[in-house]
Design an enzyme around this catalytic site. Structure first.
Site, short mmCIF file in Angstrom:
data_model
loop_
_atom_site.label_atom_id
_atom_site.label_comp_id
_atom_site.label_asym_id
_atom_site.label_seq_id
_atom_site.Cartn_x
_atom_site.Cartn_y
_atom_site.Cartn_z
N HIS A 37 0.37 65.03 23.73
CA HIS A 37 1.43 65.63 24.56
C HIS A 37 1.30 65.14 26.00
CE1 HIS A 37 -1.53 68.40 26.29
NE2 HIS A 37 -1.88 68.79 25.07
N CYS A 94 -7.09 67.97 22.90
CA CYS A 94 -5.83 67.23 22.80
C CYS A 94 -5.90 65.94 23.59
CB CYS A 94 -4.67 68.09 23.33
SG CYS A 94 -4.10 69.30 22.12
#
Lengths: 268, 301
Positions: free
Chosen positions: A227, A243
């Protein structure tokens, strides 16, 4: 009232109870009168798929066979179950169903093929533990091929996007901090989502892998994702909770990557 | 109040719900050259077993058929004509005039039947408003514990099998249905026609005039694995579809689970493929373009 000749009058509820008692005991009583072994007719009892756990980012399938080629680039073949299908631990008649795979999770479910037998494919699963695989019969699947491949190099803190083997782009990215590292191995693009609860990225691309150090994160199952991030100073650093935070132009490119596309994460 | 039973046809209709998925495991006969197709009319497993009857298996893919004018002699089932057929990739079974459970009542111990008869005869004389909830119509619980003890003292029945039931959801009509069952007027389940057919991995079920305790059962036979139940007593599954590990596919038109101890399968068809021509390496298509979905999955950030 009729029935005055009975020893005692019972309410309908009592009558019902007796009836239920009667029914429930009937088979027990019959069984006592039946001689000989019960037939099995050589037919195993059906196993209800509803009793199997769905392999999703929120579940764990402990009996799923592990990925034995964690660094090999998959062929690019991807499959989508047209309806919920059983996931087996082995191909062929000797296999046991260990889970089920549903047609959609974050949009349609597409998983990469990492092995093949006649009539069967071995796929990566989105469930814990990381590196889980399972076997699916081919006749309930849609088949496609993705030309994309994503590589993440943790030490170099870079993400590379390939198309048909050619490098499309390479970007500095933020990866997991030492206490919450991004897991290595091969996984895949599980979906694309927009989360109205957050503002750090216009789109989030969850992968089929999870943090090894966090069982849960923010109420979620510890799913690792690609992301964006609002502060560009993080790119090139190991600061995330697992992440992979990517620059905006990388995210724009990754948004076009088909679901099921393999993602290889290595320690380099 | 601690209610203990939920049962009968009202619950039956309410409980009717399609399952979302297929079943796995089950029948299917392999041959060296592939898998056979097969079919049978009726089969029971459990306390009172009935082997698959009549049954046909097409090992070489050619058409095989069989039929039977009525059910084999048994106390569980009454049946009319049974017809089955199978060939490569196709199978079908039909059963006419199914009745389950009516015959078994004749086998009851005489003292129990005698005891129940006046109870059910008196049932129609009791003003139902005195024993039902004026709002919900449900039966009110009364001296159930007492009755349990009274019956239990001299009964060979394992009372443990019923203490977990929830009687509260019964409607008066359902109660009448139970007594009709006791009187032998109706069966546990009945249907005028039950049919299962399969072609490859597609299965279809047709059931006409399905009733349980004499009351119509509204259940969608087009939904795979739709179920309805009288908890603890009877579970009906229609259009049970099974993906077998050997690659065959089975559709069972009607499956009755009696008391969790006896399974009766009515009209079963299994499709295999003797000469496999399935695409082992299906042609890959282009993958669809990804479209974000709106959801709130928290990721590791």
């Amino acid at each position: 009232m009729e029935g005055s000749g009975t020893p005692r009058r019972r309410s309908p509820a009592t009558a019902l109870l007796i009836a239920v008692l009667l029914c429930a005991g009937l088979v027990l009583w019959l069984r006592a009168d039946v001689e000989g072994p019960h037939t099995s007719a050589g037919t195993p009892a059906p196993v209800d798929l509803r009793g199997l756990v769905a392999a999703t980012t929120r579940t764990e399938v402990r009996a799923a066979p592990p990925d034995r080629a964690r660094e090999r680039v998959p062929s690019g073949q991807i499959v989508h179950p047209r309806r919920t299908v059983p996931v087996y631990d082995r191909p062929g008649n000797g296999g046991s169903a260990v889970a089920k795979l549903t047609p959609d999770q974050f949009g349609d479910t597409w998983v990469p093929v990492v092995g093949r037998r006649p009539g069967w494919v071995r796929v990566l699963l989105p469930s814990r533990p990381n590196g889980s695989t399972g076997w699916l019969r081919t006749d309930r699947l849609d088949h496609a091929r993705t030309s994309s491949l994503v590589r993440v190099h943790l030490a170099r803190r870079t993400l590379e996007l390939y198309d048909d083997g050619s490098l499309v782009g390479s970007w500095p990215v933020a990866v997991g901090a030492p206490a919450t590292p991004t897991p290595t191995g091969r996984t895949f693009v599980l979906g694309q989502l927009t989360d109205p609860q957050q503002s750090y990225s216009p789109v989030i691309i969850p992968l089929g892998t999870h943090s090894e150090s966090l069982d849960t994160y923010g109420g979620g199952p510890g799913t690792v994702a690609l992301h964006g991030w609002t502060d560009p100073s993080v790119f090139g650093r190991a600061v995330s909770h697992g992440c992979v935070r990517v620059p905006a132009d990388a995210l724009d490119a990754l948004r076009n990557v088909p679901l099921g596309t393999p993602v290889l994460i290595d320690a380099d | 109040m601690n209610r203990t039973v939920s049962a009968a046809a009202g619950g039956l209709l309410l409980c009717a719900a399609p399952a979302s998925v297929a079943l796995i495991g089950g029948a299917g006969t392999s041959t060296a050259a592939g898998t056979a197709s097969s079919a049978y009319g009726i089969r029971a497993t459990g306390a009172l077993p009935i082997p698959a009857t009549p049954e046909v298996v097409s090992h070489d893919g050619s058409l095989v058929t069989d039929s039977l004018a009525s059910a084999p002699d048994n106390p569980l089932l009454e049946l009319g004509l049974l017809e089955v057929s199978a060939r490569d990739g196709q199978a079908g079974a039909t059963v006419a005039d199914l009745g389950v459970g009516a015959g078994i009542l004749a086998m009851l111990p005489e003292d129990l039947a005698t005891q129940l008869q006046p109870v059910c005869e008196g049932l129609g004389q009791v003003p139902l408003e005195e024993v039902t909830d004026p709002v919900t119509g449900d039966l009110l619980e009364g001296a159930l514990e007492d009755a349990l003890n009274q019956v239990g003292g001299s009964s060979p029945i394992d009372l443990g099998a019923v203490t977990a039931l929830d009687l509260g959801a019964l409607l008066p009509a359902e109660l009448t249905g139970v007594c009709d069952l006791i009187a032998g007027d109706v069966g546990l389940a009945e249907a005028t026609a039950v049919e299962a057919t399969c072609t490859g991995h597609r299965g279809d079920t047709r059931i006409a005039d399905l009733t349980a305790l004499g009351l119509p059962v509204e259940i969608d036979t087009e939904e795979a694995n739709a179920t309805t139940e009288i908890p603890g007593v009877l579970t009906l599954t229609v259009n049970r579809q099974t993906d077998n590990p050997d690659g065959t596919f089975t559709v069972d038109a009607l499956v009755l689970d009696l008391f969790g101890q006896e399974e009766v399968v009515v009209a079963s068809a299994t499709c295999g493929r003797v000469t496999r021509d399935e695409p082992e390496d299906p042609e890959d298509s282009d993958p669809p373009s990804p479209t974000p979905v709106v959801t709130d999955l928290p990721v590791t950030g």
